[in-house]
Scaffold this active site. Structure first.
Site, PDB file in Angstrom:
ATOM      1  N   HIS A 146       0.834  -1.208   0.000  1.00 28.60           N
ATOM      2  CA  HIS A 146       0.000   0.000   0.000  1.00 28.60           C
ATOM      3  C   HIS A 146       0.868   1.257   0.000  1.00 28.60           C
ATOM      4  O   HIS A 146       0.648   2.187  -0.791  1.00 28.60           O
ATOM      5  CB  HIS A 146      -0.927  -0.030   1.226  1.00 28.60           C
ATOM      6  CG  HIS A 146      -1.674   1.248   1.456  1.00 28.60           C
ATOM      7  ND1 HIS A 146      -2.943   1.465   0.966  1.00 28.60           N
ATOM      8  CD2 HIS A 146      -1.323   2.376   2.114  1.00 28.60           C
ATOM      9  CE1 HIS A 146      -3.333   2.679   1.314  1.00 28.60           C
ATOM     10  NE2 HIS A 146      -2.380   3.257   2.018  1.00 28.60           N
ATOM     11  N   GLU A 147       1.864   1.289   0.880  1.00 29.15           N
ATOM     12  CA  GLU A 147       2.714   2.488   0.979  1.00 29.15           C
ATOM     13  C   GLU A 147       3.513   2.699  -0.301  1.00 29.15           C
ATOM     14  O   GLU A 147       3.652   3.829  -0.790  1.00 29.15           O
ATOM     15  CB  GLU A 147       3.658   2.386   2.185  1.00 29.15           C
ATOM     16  CG  GLU A 147       2.952   2.302   3.537  1.00 29.15           C
ATOM     17  CD  GLU A 147       1.956   3.436   3.772  1.00 29.15           C
ATOM     18  OE1 GLU A 147       2.159   4.531   3.238  1.00 29.15           O
ATOM     19  OE2 GLU A 147       0.954   3.198   4.482  1.00 29.15           O
TER      20      GLU A 147
HETATM   21 ZN   LIG Z   1      -2.240   5.346   2.500  1.00 27.59          ZN
END
Ligand SMILES: [Zn+2]
Length: 281
Positions: A146-147
């Site tokens: 996600h990051e």
């Molecule tokens: Zn985020």
């Protein structure tokens, strides 16, 4: 004057804010106006250079964990996701947005901060506080996916460009236009937390960007060989962690845990099917 400003601002938001960034990045960068703004105001090189300076400051000013085993696990997972991202863009015949990244990973010793981030250019930090939520390699991979997706989709550049053009967030504008980071890095008593916020790292992205990062993150983590069903469990554990409390500030502009879990549950089966683990020969 005010009237003109507000019209321009609305017009700009129509083009840039609403028209940009469907779920897949290339749509965003090929939108002509968006691309012109990003390129003319903030080059990727420039942003990445600023991010590197800030990252060096973070390393100096925060306590690094001496949990070597976990850090090496983070690097291992990161490498797999790096490869997955490059493979993905090659497979859709697009330029690899991470071609100029200089990937780097740190584990910050702070059990109170349940967070992780990836700066433009692939500078990643995980806080020890999030490990109780991620629990295992698959959980960690989902958070990192996600990051990394935020950086791949160039959300920081998008946000900084928007701040500049709308003349809001003047401190961000200052940093991005005048190189304040490299200047302040030489000064004593630097406020790393404040700079991270200004830089837009330790700070929520908009809902649309969060949703996009969730979706792309699932694709990258799945291609990298991790069990993306764990993403749902992470958000369940996160919700449990904050039960009965006011949500922390960064969560307030994130999609709500409930909405997020709904989305993830919807996407996971389809992504597992369409983006199975890459087999590198
Ligand atoms: Zn985020």
């Amino acid at each position: 004057m005010n009237k003109i400003n507000s019209i321009n601002r609305r017009k700009f938001l129509e083009i840039f804010g609403y028209g940009c960034c469907s779920l897949i990045l290339p749509t965003c960068t090929t939108a002509p106006i968006t691309e012109r703004r990003q390129l003319s105001l903030l080059s990727e090189n420039y942003i990445n250079r600023q991010a590197r300076a800030l990252y060096e400051n973070v390393k100096k000013k925060t306590v690094m964990s001496n949990d070597v085993a976990t850090l090496s696990k983070i690097k291992q997972i990161g490498l797999k996701i790096e490869n997955a991202v490059s493979w993905y863009f090659k497979s859709v015949d697009q330029k690899d947005p991470t071609a100029n990244f200089r990937w780097e990973y740190i584990l910050i010793e702070n059990d109170k901060i349940i967070n992780a981030w990836c700066m433009p250019g692939g500078k990643i930090a995980v806080y020890t506080g999030i490990l109780k939520i991620t629990k295992n390699d698959h959980g960690l991979a989902n958070v990192m996916g996600h990051e990394i997706a935020h950086a791949v989709a160039r959300h920081s550049i998008e946000r900084a460009s928007r701040s500049l053009l709308l003349n809001i967030g003047t401190s961000a504008a200052d940093i991005f236009t005048k190189g304040a980071i490299s200047r302040t890095s030489r000064a004593a008593g630097i406020d790393v937390a404040g700079m991270l916020r200004t830089f837009g790292i330790d700070n929520p992205f908009g809902r649309k960007q969060e949703t996009e990062a969730d979706y792309l993150g699932l694709i990258f983590s799945s291609l990298a060989g991790y069990d993306i069903r764990e993403s749902v469990k992470i958000w369940e554990r996160m919700a449990e962690e904050h039960k009965g409390q006011e949500p922390p500030e960064w969560m307030s502009t994130h999609p709500s845990s409930k909405k997020r879990i709904e989305n993830l549950k919807k996407w996971v089966p389809e992504i597992i099917l369409n983006y199975p683990p890459i087999k590198f020969s």
